[in-house]
Every structure is written in C-alpha cells, then in structure tokens.
Design a protein around this motif. Structure first.
Motif, mmCIF file in Angstrom:
data_model
loop_
_atom_site.group_PDB
_atom_site.id
_atom_site.type_symbol
_atom_site.label_atom_id
_atom_site.label_comp_id
_atom_site.label_asym_id
_atom_site.label_seq_id
_atom_site.Cartn_x
_atom_site.Cartn_y
_atom_site.Cartn_z
ATOM 1 N N ILE A 338 6.462 6.128 12.469
ATOM 2 C CA ILE A 338 5.395 5.164 12.231
ATOM 3 C C ILE A 338 5.879 4.207 11.151
ATOM 4 C CG2 ILE A 338 3.564 6.726 12.942
ATOM 5 C CD1 ILE A 338 2.971 7.286 10.035
ATOM 6 N N GLY A 339 5.284 3.001 11.114
ATOM 7 C CA GLY A 339 5.807 2.009 10.175
ATOM 8 C C GLY A 339 4.805 0.964 9.744
ATOM 9 N N GLU A 340 5.191 -0.333 9.912
ATOM 10 C CA GLU A 340 4.470 -1.450 9.298
ATOM 11 C C GLU A 340 2.980 -1.475 9.639
ATOM 12 O OE1 GLU A 340 6.900 -1.929 11.552
ATOM 13 O OE2 GLU A 340 8.677 -2.228 10.334
ATOM 14 N N PHE A 341 2.662 -1.468 10.929
ATOM 15 C CA PHE A 341 1.266 -1.545 11.322
ATOM 16 C C PHE A 341 0.490 -0.307 10.871
ATOM 17 C CE2 PHE A 341 2.141 -4.979 14.471
ATOM 18 C CZ PHE A 341 1.092 -5.807 14.104
ATOM 19 N N SER A 342 1.163 0.820 10.788
ATOM 20 C CA SER A 342 0.505 2.033 10.316
ATOM 21 C C SER A 342 0.044 1.857 8.869
ATOM 22 C CB SER A 342 1.462 3.222 10.425
ATOM 23 O OG SER A 342 1.888 3.412 11.761
ATOM 24 N N PHE A 343 0.891 1.237 8.035
ATOM 25 C CA PHE A 343 0.495 0.965 6.650
ATOM 26 C C PHE A 343 -0.711 0.013 6.606
ATOM 27 C CE2 PHE A 343 5.211 1.606 5.568
ATOM 28 C CZ PHE A 343 5.009 2.963 5.378
ATOM 29 N N ILE A 344 -0.672 -0.991 7.488
ATOM 30 C CA ILE A 344 -1.750 -1.980 7.497
ATOM 31 C C ILE A 344 -3.061 -1.335 7.940
ATOM 32 C CG2 ILE A 344 -2.532 -4.125 8.568
ATOM 33 C CD1 ILE A 344 0.447 -4.927 8.744
ATOM 34 N N ILE A 345 -2.998 -0.460 8.947
ATOM 35 C CA ILE A 345 -4.205 0.244 9.396
ATOM 36 C C ILE A 345 -4.729 1.154 8.291
ATOM 37 C CG2 ILE A 345 -5.055 1.965 11.033
ATOM 38 C CD1 ILE A 345 -3.185 0.753 13.127
ATOM 39 N N ALA A 346 -3.806 1.840 7.598
ATOM 40 C CA ALA A 346 -4.226 2.696 6.485
ATOM 41 C C ALA A 346 -4.855 1.870 5.369
ATOM 42 C CB ALA A 346 -3.030 3.482 5.955
ATOM 43 N N THR A 347 -4.272 0.702 5.087
ATOM 44 C CA THR A 347 -4.833 -0.194 4.074
ATOM 45 C C THR A 347 -6.213 -0.673 4.481
ATOM 46 O OG1 THR A 347 -2.589 -0.946 3.522
ATOM 47 C CG2 THR A 347 -4.416 -2.289 2.732
ATOM 48 N N LEU A 348 -6.390 -0.931 5.785
ATOM 49 C CA LEU A 348 -7.683 -1.383 6.302
ATOM 50 C C LEU A 348 -8.769 -0.345 6.019
ATOM 51 C CD1 LEU A 348 -9.212 -3.514 8.021
ATOM 52 C CD2 LEU A 348 -8.593 -2.163 10.033
ATOM 53 N N GLY A 349 -8.424 0.930 6.224
ATOM 54 C CA GLY A 349 -9.399 1.984 5.951
ATOM 55 C C GLY A 349 -9.806 2.029 4.492
ATOM 56 N N LEU A 350 -8.825 1.845 3.590
ATOM 57 C CA LEU A 350 -9.143 1.840 2.156
ATOM 58 C C LEU A 350 -9.977 0.620 1.776
ATOM 59 C CD1 LEU A 350 -5.863 2.998 0.361
ATOM 60 C CD2 LEU A 350 -8.015 4.241 0.593
ATOM 61 N N THR A 351 -9.597 -0.538 2.324
ATOM 62 C CA THR A 351 -10.307 -1.780 1.999
ATOM 63 C C THR A 351 -11.765 -1.710 2.415
ATOM 64 O OG1 THR A 351 -8.247 -3.008 2.304
ATOM 65 C CG2 THR A 351 -10.290 -4.278 2.291
ATOM 66 N N LEU A 352 -12.022 -1.107 3.582
ATOM 67 C CA LEU A 352 -13.390 -0.996 4.090
ATOM 68 C C LEU A 352 -14.143 0.197 3.498
ATOM 69 C CD1 LEU A 352 -12.673 -1.785 7.853
ATOM 70 C CD2 LEU A 352 -13.639 -3.326 6.141
ATOM 71 N N ASN A 353 -13.445 0.990 2.663
ATOM 72 C CA ASN A 353 -14.058 2.160 2.018
ATOM 73 C C ASN A 353 -14.637 3.155 3.024
ATOM 74 O OD1 ASN A 353 -13.583 1.262 -0.690
ATOM 75 N ND2 ASN A 353 -15.305 -0.158 -0.462
ATOM 76 N N VAL A 354 -13.892 3.381 4.110
ATOM 77 C CA VAL A 354 -14.373 4.321 5.128
ATOM 78 C C VAL A 354 -13.450 5.524 5.269
ATOM 79 C CG1 VAL A 354 -15.618 2.583 6.450
ATOM 80 C CG2 VAL A 354 -13.205 3.022 6.965
#
Length: 751
Positions: A338-354
């Motif tokens: 896993i790589g770049e988009f995986s980090f972005i998806i993980a960041t998305l979860g943190l940003t949305l606080n979910v």
C-alpha cells in the motif's frame, strides 16, 4: 536579533531532516518515501532526541499543499484516454482486487474489535497499491519489458480512478455516519456527472489555450499557468463539495492529454518533490512509536492480510481475465503493498474525525513493511509459479491454458452493438452538457440579466435565448447525429429491423424535446412552455444546417485536442499468446544502438535470439514483415515477438533502456496479434507457410502455430498447415480480415 517566524524554523527543520534521511536511504537503495516518514518521526512531538516542530498547524497546511501537488502529478501520469486504452483484463483484475481487499480489510477490523468506521477505512487503505514503489521496483529489477509489467501498469491506472471514487464515498459515509443507499448513489452520480463535465470542458478549452499561447510561453510561464490551472480546479472542486485533491487529480489528467504534458510533468516534478516530501514528513510526525508497539499484533495481522490478499485477488483476477498462470502470479506478487493513496485515505479519516488515532500509524507501519517486501515478492514470483505448476494436476493446467488462449481470440462487434453503444454514449454526454448549461443558466445567467439588464418576462426570454444558443448544437446532435452511419445503414438494409431503427430515432427526438421543455419550465408556466417549445423546435428545424456545421466544428476541435498527444510509456504492447509466455514488444532504436546500419540478415536475429522482427516503424512509414535486406536506422521503432528471456537478451543487445507505447498516428495501420483457425474449407490447407502467401497478402508475419496440441513459436517457412491448426499473426487487422471467406463464428476467423 532578527525574529524568525516559527514557520520558517519548522520548514527548515523538516527539509533538513528529510535531506539527511534521503541521503541515507539513497545509499541503502530503499524508497525515499520511507526516509521521509522516518524523518517526520524524528522531528515529531513523540521523539525528544532531536528538535521538534513548533507549530504543527502550519505544517498541516504545507501537507495539504503536498497532497494537491502529489495528486496533480499522479493525474499527469494518469489521463482518461489511457484508462480507455487499458483494456478489459486490467480492469477486471483491479476491480477484483479492490472488492476483495475492501472485504478483507473490513473483516480484519471487525475481527480486531475495531469500530465500523475504522474497519471501513482500513478496507479502503488496503485496497490501493503504490504506483511509485512498483515503478521504482520494476526499474531496479529490470522487468519493465516483461509482459506482466504492462498488465500491472494497467491495473494501477484503474486503481487511481477507484481511489478517487473511494475518497468521495468515504467522505460521504463519514458525514452521514450511515450506509444510506440513496446518499451513496447520489455521491457516485454526482462524481460521475462532474467528471464528465470537467473532462469535456477541460479537453475543449485547456489544450486550445496552451496551443494559442504556446509562442508566448517559456518554461517559467508554462509552470505558472499549469499550477494556476491546477489550483483553479482545486477551488472549483471544493466549491461543489469534493476534496481539493480530486480537483488537482482531474486537472492533471486533463493536461495529460495535451502536447505539453511531458514538459509540464518535468517542470512540476521539483515542486511536487518539495511539497510531497513535506507531506510524507508530516505523515511521520503523526506516528506515535508507543502506538506501533501497542498495536504490533494488529500490524502483523494486517500485513499478512495485505500480502496474501493482494496476491490471491490479483492472481485470481488475472486468471479470470485469461492472462495465464505465470503472468497472473507475477502481477499479484508485484502489487502486494500500500502507498500514496492509502496515506491520503488515512489522512481523510483523521481530518473528518471519524477514525481512531491508532489507525493512521498502523497504516503507515503496514505500508513500510510491505514496501520493503515488494522487491523480494517480485523476485520470488517466478519460483512460486514453478512450484504451483508442479503441484497442479495436468487437467487443471490444460484447462487454464485453454481458457487463456481462448480469451485472446478475435471477437467481432455486431452492428447493433455499435449503434446502441454510440447512442448510449451520446445520450450520456449530451445530457450532461445540457444539464450543465441549464444549471449554470439558472444560477448565473438569469440572475445577472435580471439584476443588470432587464427584469421580468423579457429578462426570462433573453435568458432562455442565450441558453438555447449554447444548447442548440447538442440538441441537434442528440436528435439527429448518427456517429455509426455505416452500421445503422447495414441494419436498415434488413427490412425486419427498420421499425426498431425508426423507434430509436423518435426516442432520440423525444428526449431532445424533453430537454427543451425542462429548460422552459424553469422560466415559464406549463402552457407557455409547450407553446414556446413548439416554436423553438420549428426554429431548430429551419436552422438545422447551420447548427449542424456549428456542432461539427465543436466536435472537430474536441477530437483534435483529445488526439493531440499519443501517450508514450513502457510496455504497452502486451498482446500475447498466453500459454506460450510470448508477447509483442516494441523497441526504440537509439543512435548508439549496436543494430544501427545493419540489415536484418546481418543481425541474424532469429538465429541469435529465436524470433523475427515483425514490424518496423520509420517516421510515417510502417514496414510490416520486413525482408532480410531491410536496414535498421536511428529512430526506428521495431516490434519483436518472443518470450521474456529472449526479449531481455535482445534489449541488452540493442542497448535500449526500455520499451514505449507505440506513437500511432491516425494514418498508420494498427499492429496487433490476431488468431485464425484453419477450417476444412480453407485454401491454406496442405500448404506450407511459404506457399500460403500470408506474408504477401496480409503484410503480416506468422509468429506461432498450435498444431495437434503442440505449440510452435516462429515456425519455419516449410511447415505445412493442416485442418484445425491455429495461426497467430502479427499485422494489420484490416488486411488479415481479407482472408476471411465468411462471417466470423465463435470469435474465430474461419479460413
């Protein structure tokens, strides 16, 4: 002492740590992404040995900019045109992998006792592979010319688009906090609508803008204009409710269709590297080493699920797509990270606080481990295939080979399929365009005219007139234009189908009238809309010729922009006879090549490497099945057909670093691999390869024959054809079809 803003201090600390770790990881020949993450860990708040970042909020802004440029760069390498060309096999494999890994990620999260939202995001994180790591591994291992590499590149292209879709769906799910089918469907339809609008408008406007301004642009202005277009699309995407990163990706994919794409990619590379480094360092800053130690067990479990799940899902998808056992296993072993988009998806979860705080470092840890294992997985793919071959029953191997071979057979497209597909595409495209015009008119044109020019009925009439002028070409195209005239003409020649054609024509006209009424209903009452609609239809009929000419100019401009640049990347030519492990590959001949100046007879290619040169492309000239006296010149593109080992040996001989996509001009004949079967009525029966005249009649080259269960690669010219023989020919499909004596049956030419 002069005051230095904390932002400058933090940025200097980040880049200093990134630069230091970069040198170390370069020396160790490891991916730089991991070096950046470790640098972030060292300067983060959880590691006290080195100075730490002062204001993490500012670094978050830098990281968001990094995501934008990272996805802009990925878009430049993506392009929707490349997605269309990727083929069904890569699409089947990519979708199979995504579905399986989403399910495995969700089940793994639930097994570990995590929340539903953590489990869903874990599935999204595990479903996307790393383009950067795979390409780097292929370069280091020298396997970019092998057949499975082309298949993997196609899978990565599809995954990029799926990742964008996942980001939208996960954002919608995070906001609604429930599996609302209508909301999810609305999100998908909204994404599809805006993708079509942005792509059509972008291809029509952006390449024209760059072309008109090309004389005024140097490297500096081209870089500024490109970044400006990227940020404008970022703003637009944010305004309509999408992630800013999506806008960057879309603009990159639009610019990828222009003739300036390679230049822009080169100019943006340094900017992308700078902000990308900041993003990955910020990823490392969010890692708490204590969390990784605490969740060592889940990290180990998820790593195993990732490695095994991706290998099994991609291999299974490859077998379903008819790619053969060896190629499928090699592809599966290549994308097991896993790589770049995986980090972005993980960041998305943190940003949305979910998502929980532990999910992010767990994802990073799994990415780091699978990144290290990627080169070894690729190396061990060959031995794994050999081991599986030994334990598989012969009956299973024969079935797989037969299915793989059959999947490569020529298929024909019926006239009905051509007509209905063109109608469906036109309906979707023109509907999206006209809905966009109507929405823009209601939100901007009508208020502007009412506030600045004239209010009331006359203001509505002027607004409708302006909108109809823009809609008229597409109304005409929807109701009248026939993109498949020849196919529809052949259907019309059959009296039994004429009534169906007439029904389709009236349906198209009815849909066009419906769009007119929908537009008018926004401004007038129902009765007035019907009366005005009849007048508008009459005007459209009267001015049909002018509207047609206007539409043709629009279509020609769009197609000229779309085809302005032929994509050039490694390992496109992956047509193959699957069970034989042989495939068609192109090579660019450089001026320093050992082959320059020699004839094919002098090079003794068949004697030295075991295959023939099938095609030579020289400028605008295509030489199919070249003779022994043909000479090789610098700049030639030659096509050869052979196994991975043979092609690798030939590549080393001609000193060409990598293959590339064929730069096919519209005037050139397509070169593909065709399968023909010798029937009982064939004129080829009992003739030798030389006597058959296939080389002269089709300007093609027979590269393989299946005879009585035996496979013969690059057959001798004295070999005699028999009934039931399967011939594989490299050449122009249109010329090979001239040998067809009747209609194609069961996806095979009956000769």
């Amino acid at each position: 002492m002069t005051h230095l803003p904390p932002l400058i201090l933090d940025l200097g600390l980040i880049l200093g740590a990134a630069g230091f770790t970069t040198l170390i990881f370069k020396k160790l020949k490891q991916p730089l992404v991991l070096g950046y993450i470790i640098a972030g860990l060292l300067v983060g708040p959880h590691f006290s040995l080195f100075p730490s970042i002062v204001e993490t909020e500012n670094i978050t802004i830098w990281a968001e900019i990094g995501v934008i440029f990272l996805l802009f760069s990925l878009g430049l390498e993506f392009s929707f045109k490349k997605l269309v060309k990727v083929g069904g096999s890569s699409s089947i494999i990519a979708l199979t992998e995504v579905v399986v890994m989403l399910a495995l990620g969700y089940m793994s999260g639930k097994f570990l006792g995590w929340s539903t939202m953590d489990s869903i995001f874990l599935g999204g994180i595990l479903s996307i592979s790393s383009t950067t790591i795979i390409i780097r591994a292929f370069d280091e291992l020298g396997v970019k010319t092998q057949r499975f590499a082309g298949l993997v590149f196609g899978v990565l292209i599809v995954e990029d688009l799926v990742a964008i879709l996942l980001m939208v769906l996960l954002s919608t799910l995070a906001v609604s906090q429930q599996f609302a089918g209508t909301e999810m469907l609305y999100a998908v339809l909204k994404l599809a609508f805006f993708l079509v609008v942005w792509f059509l408008a972008g291809i029509f406007i952006v390449p024209t803008l760059l072309k008109k301004a090309s004389k005024l642009m140097n490297d500096e202005t081209l870089l500024i204009v490109s970044i400006a277009l990227c940020l404008l699309m970022v703003i637009l995407a944010a305004q309509v409710g999408f992630s800013p990163a999506l806008g960057a990706f879309i603009m990159g994919s639009i610019l990828a269709e222009t003739t300036k794409a390679e230049k822009i990619e080169h100019l943006v590379a340094s900017v992308k590297d700078l902000f990308g480094a900041i993003f990955f360092v910020s990823v490392g800053m969010l890692i708490n080493p204590e969390t990784i130690i605490t969740y060592a067990g889940p990290i180990a479990l998820i790593t195993v699920v990732t490695l095994v799940g991706k290998v099994v899902s991609v291999t299974g998808g490859g077998l379903m797509a008819g790619q053969g056992m060896k190629t499928s296993i090699q592809a599966g072993m290549s994308v097991s990270q896993i790589g770049e988009f995986s980090f972005i998806i993980a960041t998305l979860g943190l940003t949305l606080n979910v998502t929980s705080d532990f999910l992010y470092p767990v994802a990073v840890a799994v990415s780091a481990i699978t990144t290290f294992t990627t080169p070894y997985m690729i190396r061990f793919s060959g031995p794994l295939h050999q081991s599986i071959e030994k334990i598989l029953p012969n009956r299973w191997k024969s079935s797989i080979n037969e299915y793989s071979s059959g999947a490569q057979a020529i298929t024909t497209t019926s006239d009905w399929k051509l007509v209905l597909r063109s109608y469906a595409i036109n309906l979707v495209v023109y509907s999206v365009i006209m809905i966009s015009i109507a929405v823009l008119g209601a939100r901007f044109v009508r208020p502007f005219i009412s506030e600045n020019l004239i209010n009331g009925v006359w203001g509505d009439i002027i607004s409708v007139g302006i909108l109809l002028i823009f809609m008229a070409p597409f109304l005409w195209a929807l109701a009248v234009h026939h993109p498949q005239k020849e196919a529809q003409g052949r259907i019309w020649a059959n009296r039994n189908f004429r009534s169906l054609i007439i029904v389709l024509v009236f349906v198209r006209i009815g849909i066009a009238i419906l769009f007119i009424e929908l537009l008018l209903n926004q401004f007038f009452s129902v009765g007035t809309s019907v009366a005005v609609g009849l007048v508008i239809v009459a005007l459209l009929v009267v001015f049909s010729k002018r509207i047609q000419n206007f539409y043709i100019r629009i279509e020609n401009r769009f197609m000229a922009n779309l085809n302005a640049r032929e994509i050039s990347e490694a390992s496109k030519m992956h047509h193959s006879i699957v069970p034989w492990d042989a495939h068609l590959v192109s090579f660019d001949i450089s001026a320093s090549s050992a082959a320059v100046g020699a004839t094919l007879f002098d090079l003794q290619i068949r004697e030295r490497f075991g295959f023939n040169v099938a095609v030579i492309e020289r400028g605008d000239r295509t030489i199919v099945a070249p003779t022994r006296n043909e000479r090789i010149f610098p700049g030639d593109k030659i096509y050869v057909f052979g196994s991975d080992d043979e092609i690798e040996a030939f590549r080393n001989f001609i000193e060409t670093a990598e293959t590339s996509y064929a730069n096919q001009d519209p005037d050139k004949e397509d070169i593909t691999l065709q399968k023909l079967v010798v029937s009982s009525k064939s004129g080829l029966r009992n003739k030798t390869v030389r006597e058959s005249g296939i080389r002269e009649k089709t300007k093609g080259l027979i590269v393989g024959i299946e005879k009585n269960g035996e496979r013969i690669l690059n057959p001798d010219s004295g070999l005699r054809f028999e009934e039931g023989d399967i011939l594989w020919i490299v050449g122009s499909p249109s010329r090979i079809k001239l040998l067809e004596s009747g209609k194609t049956e069961k996806a095979e030419f009956q000769l």
